[in-house]
Structures are given as C-alpha cells and as structure tokens.
Design a protein around this motif. Structure first.
Motif, mmCIF file in Angstrom:
data_model
loop_
_atom_site.group_PDB
_atom_site.id
_atom_site.type_symbol
_atom_site.label_atom_id
_atom_site.label_comp_id
_atom_site.label_asym_id
_atom_site.label_seq_id
_atom_site.Cartn_x
_atom_site.Cartn_y
_atom_site.Cartn_z
ATOM 1 N N ARG A 128 0.810 -1.220 0.000
ATOM 2 C CA ARG A 128 0.000 0.000 0.000
ATOM 3 C C ARG A 128 0.843 1.269 0.000
ATOM 4 N N THR A 129 2.095 1.172 0.451
ATOM 5 C CA THR A 129 2.894 2.392 0.641
ATOM 6 C C THR A 129 4.165 2.449 -0.209
ATOM 7 N N LYS A 130 4.453 1.407 -0.965
ATOM 8 C CA LYS A 130 5.742 1.382 -1.663
ATOM 9 C C LYS A 130 5.845 2.414 -2.782
ATOM 10 N N SER A 131 4.729 2.945 -3.233
ATOM 11 C CA SER A 131 4.770 3.955 -4.293
ATOM 12 C C SER A 131 4.823 5.382 -3.754
ATOM 13 N N ARG A 132 4.871 5.548 -2.442
ATOM 14 C CA ARG A 132 4.968 6.896 -1.879
ATOM 15 C C ARG A 132 6.269 7.561 -2.335
ATOM 16 N N PRO A 133 6.283 8.880 -2.507
ATOM 17 C CA PRO A 133 7.422 9.561 -3.141
ATOM 18 C C PRO A 133 8.781 9.285 -2.515
ATOM 19 N N LEU A 134 8.873 9.265 -1.192
ATOM 20 C CA LEU A 134 10.168 9.015 -0.564
ATOM 21 C C LEU A 134 10.562 7.550 -0.661
ATOM 22 N N ALA A 135 9.600 6.662 -0.555
ATOM 23 C CA ALA A 135 9.901 5.235 -0.656
ATOM 24 C C ALA A 135 10.294 4.847 -2.072
#
Length: 306
Positions: free
Chosen positions: A95-102
């Motif tokens: 759910r979070t791997k596409s967040r900008p910092l990740a």
C-alpha cells in the motif's frame, strides 16, 4: 512508470494531481497527501468545532478559512515527516511502496526542504492572532514530528495521535478569546481524543499483517479480536464528552439532535466494519469526515436556537 500509469494499472482513476499539476511538483503534492483530504479534515474538525462555539457568525467564514489552511499544511507536514521516517519500511508494504520518498521520486533532503516550506506557510497564517495562539501552534509541531516514532515504542500510538490531532480545539478558543477557555476547549479536546482512538484503530487494521512482521506497534495489534469492545468504549467517551460540553455551555436543543445522529454514524462504523478487510477499514475511516461535519452543524444550529 509514472504515478498516473501506476494508478491506471491498479484500476484507479488518476487524481487531480496527475491531471492538473506540472509533473515536477506532483511528487510533493502526493507527499503532502493533497489528493487525500481526509487527514486534513480530521485535523481541522476540532478547530472548526471550537471556532463554531465562540466566533460571531460574521467572522466565521474567515476563521474557518484560516484554520482550514493551517490544517492542510500541518497535516501535509505530518505526512512528510512520517514518510521520511518510514521510507525504508514503506518500500516493503504494497500500500505504501509507491509513496514519493519510498519510491525515490523525492530524495530525503528534498523531503526535508518540503517539510520546512509546509511548516512555514501553515504556521505563518496564524501570525495574525495573539501570541498564545501562535505559541500553542508552534508547541504542536514537536508532537507532529514525534507521532511517527510512537509506533516503534508503544502499542498506543493512536493515543498519541489523539493528543496531537485534537490540538485545534485549544487553538480555536485561544485565537478568539485570548486564552484557552476550559469550558469550550477541554470537552472538545477530550471528545476528539476518544474519537481518534476509534477511527485510527480501525485505520490501523489495514496494515496489521505487515506491521506485525515489521515490528510496528498499534492498538489494532494490541486489541486484536477485542477491538470492537475497546473502540465501543472509546465511542462512549467521545459522545459523553460532547454531551457534557454542550451542557456546560448551555447550547440549544438542536445540538443534541445532531449529537444523536453522530452517535448513530459512529455506532454504524463500529458495528459494521470488517476488520479483516483493509478496503472496508479504509472506507469506514474516511467516513469520519461526516462525523465531524455532523457535530459542526449541530454546534451552529445549537447556537442559533439557544
């Protein structure tokens, strides 16, 4: 792959960020969650409730605009620092791997510059108020920074979030009255605190499997199968504080009608949420924008018909 392509691959429609913002600024808008306003609403509602209790109706739109602006950018700063601390963990979660910092769309140093800019414009709008309000707003910032770390050290990070996200209840009365008025601020703050424990425990159930593997703590993991019992009592605390607060300020009968409606909305969340379904947990979490709106409407009508 662009953010727009990634969303299309998942079957989602591109957000307004992909449709209308220049490519260069899109990662920053995503980092601040500008396309997901629920967090801003949840930060804003306690301030809006407080303002609605004390502002004259002529100045109410201006006050709502000011605290709405504050909520958008302080929430954005909170998301940014959260993603900065979690960037390595987020890479491992679907759910979070596409967040900008990740994903690397924004570097850590760029993220910190963006954080500073959001704090500047978020706090800057409060300079027109008294020194106490500005001091309270600045004191709030370390709480915003500390919250992402709580899930590493306690199973009660949702309680810390309640302390942090309810802060607007203090700011509203301070801005208009020159001091934190206990009869106004404290019941709203306590109510918001318990409300936060309800909705963020539901939210935490979305990631409980990944969190358990990574050693991340939450009330979802702490309560387990007893979650609905716990959040039911938190809901009781939330509604009780709203009722007591209304009695203290002698607000009109329509307020209690809307508190009853809000009670139904909160009960619907608790009874019907499927805690094993991340999608349903997400839907119930987002529905809390309406709980806040119901209470806000009740305060306004209660003042009109006192």
């Amino acid at each position: 792959m662009t953010s727009k392509q990634a969303q299309q691959k998942k079957g989602k429609q591109p957000s307004w960020i992909e449709l209308y913002l220049p490519k260069e600024v899109r990662p920053y808008a995503h980092l601040a969650r500008l396309d997901k306003p629920i967090g801003s609403w949840l930060l804003a509602w306690p301030a809006f409730w407080s303002v609605a209790l004390v502002a004259d109706f002529g100045s109410l739109p201006k006050m709502l605009a000011i605290f709405g602006w504050w909520a958008v950018w302080i929430r954005g700063a909170g998301c940014t620092i959260n993603d900065y601390f979690d960037r390595d963990f987020d890479k491992k979660v679907e759910r979070t791997k596409s967040r900008p910092l990740a994903s690397g769309a924004v570097s850590p140093s760029q993220g910190l510059w963006w954080l500073a800019f959001q704090l500047f414009i978020g706090l800057g709008v409060l300079y027109q108020f008294n020194i106490l309000t500005l001091a309270l707003a600045i004191l709030h910032v370390p709480l915003v920074f500390a919250y992402p770390l709580m899930k590493r050290i306690t199973y009660w990070p949702q309680a810390f979030l309640g302390v942090m996200i309810s802060w607007g209840a203090l700011l509203g009365s301070s801005a208009l009255k020159g001091s934190v008025v206990p009869s106004i601020a404290y019941p709203l703050y306590i109510s918001s605190f318990f409300w936060t424990l309800v909705y963020d425990t539901i939210y935490a159930h979305q990631d409980k499997v990944d969190d358990a593997k990574a050693g991340i703590k939450s009330t979802a993991l702490r309560f387990g199968d007893a979650t609905k019992i716990w959040i039911s009592w938190f809901g009781v605390g939330c509604i009780a504080a709203l009722v007591i607060g209304g009695l203290i300020v002698n607000i009109g009968f329509p307020y209690y009608v809307f508190v009853a409606i809000a009670t139904g909305q909160l009960a619907w969340q608790i009874v019907t949420v499927d805690l094993s379904s991340p999608m349903d947990c997400g839907r119930k979490f987002v529905s809390n924008q309406w709980f806040g709106a119901i209470i806000f409407t009740g305060i306004l009508l209660g003042r009109l018909f006192t």
